[in-house]
Design a protein around this motif. Structure first.
Motif, PDB file in Angstrom:
ATOM      1  N   VAL A  13       0.772  -1.251   0.013  1.00 34.46           N
ATOM      2  CA  VAL A  13      -0.125   0.011  -0.084  1.00 34.46           C
ATOM      3  C   VAL A  13       0.992   1.413   0.030  1.00 34.46           C
ATOM      4  N   ARG A  14       1.832   1.135   0.605  1.00 31.33           N
ATOM      5  CA  ARG A  14       2.881   2.293   0.839  1.00 31.33           C
ATOM      6  C   ARG A  14       3.498   2.581  -0.620  1.00 31.33           C
ATOM      7  N   ILE A  16       2.338   1.883  -3.500  1.00 28.23           N
ATOM      8  CA  ILE A  16       1.287   2.270  -4.479  1.00 28.23           C
ATOM      9  C   ILE A  16       1.011   3.685  -4.092  1.00 28.23           C
ATOM     10  N   ILE A  17       1.011   4.163  -2.740  1.00 31.00           N
ATOM     11  CA  ILE A  17       0.678   5.501  -2.371  1.00 31.00           C
ATOM     12  C   ILE A  17       1.882   6.476  -3.160  1.00 31.00           C
ATOM     13  N   LEU A  18       3.123   5.868  -2.864  1.00 29.44           N
ATOM     14  CA  LEU A  18       4.412   6.819  -3.288  1.00 29.44           C
ATOM     15  C   LEU A  18       4.390   6.821  -4.633  1.00 29.44           C
ATOM     16  N   LEU A  20       1.585   6.831  -6.678  1.00 25.24           N
ATOM     17  CA  LEU A  20       0.772   7.744  -7.072  1.00 25.24           C
ATOM     18  C   LEU A  20       1.089   9.211  -6.752  1.00 25.24           C
ATOM     19  N   PHE A  21       1.945   9.431  -5.818  1.00 26.47           N
ATOM     20  CA  PHE A  21       2.472  10.630  -5.249  1.00 26.47           C
ATOM     21  C   PHE A  21       3.381  11.215  -6.271  1.00 26.47           C
TER      22      PHE A  21
END
Length: 137
Positions: A13-14, A16-18, A20-21
């Motif tokens: 999840v981390r 994927i978030i990075l 997208l960021f």
């Protein structure tokens, strides 16, 4: 089967978030617009005018779009041959007189040469042009 431990799931999840960021940041970035090169006319004459191996003065005349001389810049000349393995010849002169820059240069061997002329204008912009010559021995 199909079960991921909590730690491994949190790492994914981390990531994927990075990802997208970074995509968001890249999308917000402004692209650098190239500075248009001013309308500059570059002309070269040679003294002596014979295209033979040896020393020569490349006289570069620099004028603006209206034909007015640009004398407060600097001129760099880089000469290279069309085949690999040749050392480049470089000439430089700052501050021409009435738009005329007299740059010492040497044809080190016969053959096909290309000469890149780069003029740096007082406001920091540059103008360039490539000239070709065939030099005899």
């Amino acid at each position: 089967m199909g079960y991921l431990p909590r730690v491994e799931m949190a790492q994914r999840v981390r990531c994927i978030i990075l990802f997208l960021f970074y995509l968001f940041i890249a999308g917000c970035r402004t692209s650098a617009q190239p500075t248009p090169t001013p309308s500059v006319d570059l002309r070269i004459t040679l003294h002596p005018s014979a295209l033979t191996v040896g020393k020569v003065d490349m006289v570069v005349t620099v004028t603006d779009a209206g034909g007015l001389p640009l004398a407060e810049g600097s001129v760099t000349i880089t000469g290279d041959m069309s085949h690999a393995g040749m050392a480049k010849e470089i000439g430089f002169l700052s501050g021409g007189i009435k738009g005329v820059y007299n740059v010492p240069f040497e044809w080190t061997m016969g053959g096909d040469w290309f000469v890149d002329v780069v003029v740096k204008l007082p406001d920091g912009r540059t103008a360039s042009e490539r000239f070709t010559f065939t030099v005899t021995n």
